[in-house]
Design a protein around this motif. Structure first.
Motif, PDB file in Angstrom:
ATOM      1  N   THR A   5      -6.686 -10.538  -0.926  1.00  0.00           N
ATOM      2  CA  THR A   5      -6.665  -9.422   0.021  1.00  0.00           C
ATOM      3  C   THR A   5      -5.234  -9.012   0.356  1.00  0.00           C
ATOM      4  O   THR A   5      -4.940  -7.819   0.512  1.00  0.00           O
ATOM      5  CB  THR A   5      -7.413  -9.808   1.308  1.00  0.00           C
ATOM      6  OG1 THR A   5      -8.725 -10.258   0.975  1.00  0.00           O
ATOM      7  CG2 THR A   5      -7.523  -8.613   2.245  1.00  0.00           C
ATOM      8  N   VAL A   6      -4.349  -9.967   0.467  1.00  0.00           N
ATOM      9  CA  VAL A   6      -2.948  -9.665   0.785  1.00  0.00           C
ATOM     10  C   VAL A   6      -2.319  -8.819  -0.320  1.00  0.00           C
ATOM     11  O   VAL A   6      -1.629  -7.821  -0.054  1.00  0.00           O
ATOM     12  CB  VAL A   6      -2.155 -10.977   0.979  1.00  0.00           C
ATOM     13  CG1 VAL A   6      -0.675 -10.674   1.202  1.00  0.00           C
ATOM     14  CG2 VAL A   6      -2.709 -11.777   2.145  1.00  0.00           C
ATOM     15  N   ILE A   7      -2.570  -9.215  -1.573  1.00  0.00           N
ATOM     16  CA  ILE A   7      -2.028  -8.448  -2.696  1.00  0.00           C
ATOM     17  C   ILE A   7      -2.645  -7.048  -2.738  1.00  0.00           C
ATOM     18  O   ILE A   7      -1.962  -6.056  -3.003  1.00  0.00           O
ATOM     19  CB  ILE A   7      -2.273  -9.191  -4.018  1.00  0.00           C
ATOM     20  CG1 ILE A   7      -1.489 -10.498  -4.038  1.00  0.00           C
ATOM     21  CG2 ILE A   7      -1.917  -8.327  -5.222  1.00  0.00           C
ATOM     22  CD1 ILE A   7      -1.724 -11.346  -5.258  1.00  0.00           C
ATOM     23  N   MET A   8      -3.946  -6.966  -2.468  1.00  0.00           N
ATOM     24  CA  MET A   8      -4.630  -5.674  -2.467  1.00  0.00           C
ATOM     25  C   MET A   8      -4.013  -4.716  -1.451  1.00  0.00           C
ATOM     26  O   MET A   8      -3.693  -3.564  -1.772  1.00  0.00           O
ATOM     27  CB  MET A   8      -6.118  -5.876  -2.165  1.00  0.00           C
ATOM     28  CG  MET A   8      -6.919  -4.603  -1.928  1.00  0.00           C
ATOM     29  SD  MET A   8      -6.976  -3.516  -3.358  1.00  0.00           S
ATOM     30  CE  MET A   8      -7.920  -4.535  -4.476  1.00  0.00           C
ATOM     31  N   VAL A   9      -3.818  -5.172  -0.238  1.00  0.00           N
ATOM     32  CA  VAL A   9      -3.241  -4.321   0.805  1.00  0.00           C
ATOM     33  C   VAL A   9      -1.786  -3.983   0.479  1.00  0.00           C
ATOM     34  O   VAL A   9      -1.328  -2.862   0.727  1.00  0.00           O
ATOM     35  CB  VAL A   9      -3.365  -4.992   2.183  1.00  0.00           C
ATOM     36  CG1 VAL A   9      -2.691  -4.149   3.263  1.00  0.00           C
ATOM     37  CG2 VAL A   9      -4.834  -5.218   2.547  1.00  0.00           C
TER      38      VAL A   9
END
Length: 320
Positions: free
Chosen positions: A141-145
């Protein structure tokens, strides 16, 4: 009369003896499987049932020095506080709006992708599409955001570079509240569509081949085969997944919303999960946050039972 009573009692004892003997024999023959079953049962009991006593925090004025069980009871004080707070309407509306929109736009795409892949006869293309669509699911999720922030950047962001090619002004997607929900939903569709289609592809693989052969003899087109064979075959799977998604409609993901949240879009991005985190861990108001979380869980249970009952009433498919 006494003879009949004696006969009935004797018959009951015989039935109970046979049942006990059957259970004992079944356990003796499959004791290895029961030992394997014991592991997940113990896990669920220890990590899911024992911690449930912490839900009593919602009805207590928690004092860390006294502990959970020694803290005084307050009844529904914190529920009433949540229902009467100015944040209640906003938080509930945002949670429901984001969840329902995510369900409406996210549910059909995996079905369409699975149907398209099932009809694709070029194996190389099929595998390439699967790899490309599955890959985003494995991004954290961190990479996605982080990717979303980079792509929407005003200085060299991919999205604004494309707008510049067509002579449009740059848009600050993270700097406007109206873009939060579309950005959240579209990025979720991109990330989960490929992976969610696996379930429907598995359901399509069990379709009787003779149905396709009969449709081909009758001169049915691909669209007709999809409409009359594929969709009815995967309809039970669609209904079951819809019921499960409705049961999780209030559990919209915390991590992604929290990472995308800022002071500008907080009015439309504050959901129950982020609100509970802030009042519970940041403000250290444990009893109040527990009451909010318990309310959220109760709503999920009610929705799950209601949708399952409606599905049972209007179709032959349900969870139980």
């Amino acid at each position: 009369m006494k003879l009949e009573n004696y006969s009935a009692r004797f018959s009951g004892k015989v039935v109970r003896f046979k049942m006990k003997n059957r259970i004992t024999k079944g356990f003796r023959n499959s004791w290895q499987l029961y030992i394997l079953l014991l592991i997940p049962v113990v896990y669920v009991f220890v990590f899911h049932y024992i911690p449930m006593y912490g839900a009593t925090l919602a009805f207590r004025d928690f004092n860390p020095a006294k502990g959970i069980m020694e803290s005084p009871w307050t009844g529904f004080k914190y529920f009433q506080r949540f229902f009467s707070s100015p944040s209640f309407g906003t938080v509930l509306t945002n949670t429901l709006a984001l969840s329902v929109e995510n369900l409406i736009f996210g549910l059909p795409l995996p079905i369409i992708l699975a149907l398209a892949l099932n009809e694709c006869e070029i194996k190389a293309l099929n595998k390439t599409v699967q790899m490309v669509t599955y890959a985003p699911y494995f991004l954290s999720t961190v990479i996605m955001v982080s990717l979303l922030m980079q792509w929407s950047s005003l200085n060299g962001g991919l999205f604004n570079n494309i707008l510049a090619i067509f002579g449009q002004e740059p848009v600050n997607l993270f700097g406007s509240a109206k873009y939060f929900r579309p950005l959240y939903i579209i990025s979720g569709m991109w990330q989960f569509t490929g992976f969610n289609s696996i379930i429907y592809l598995a359901a399509l693989s069990s379709v009787d081949v003779s149905l396709y052969e009969a449709a081909k003899v009758d001169g049915a087109s691909k669209l007709q085969k999809i409409w009359h064979i594929d969709l009815p075959s995967i309809l039970p799977t669609i209904i079951v997944l819809l019921i499960l998604n409705c049961g999780q409609i209030m559990n919209i993901g915390f991590d992604k919303v929290y990472l995308m949240q800022n002071n500008i879009n907080a009015q439309v991005s504050e959901i129950i999960a982020t609100y509970t985190y802030k009042v519970g861990l940041i403000d250290m108001n444990f009893s109040y946050s527990t009451a909010v979380g318990l309310f959220n869980s109760i709503v999920n249970v009610v929705l799950l039972l209601s949708v399952n009952q409606l599905s049972k009433k209007f179709s032959e498919t349900s969870l139980w």
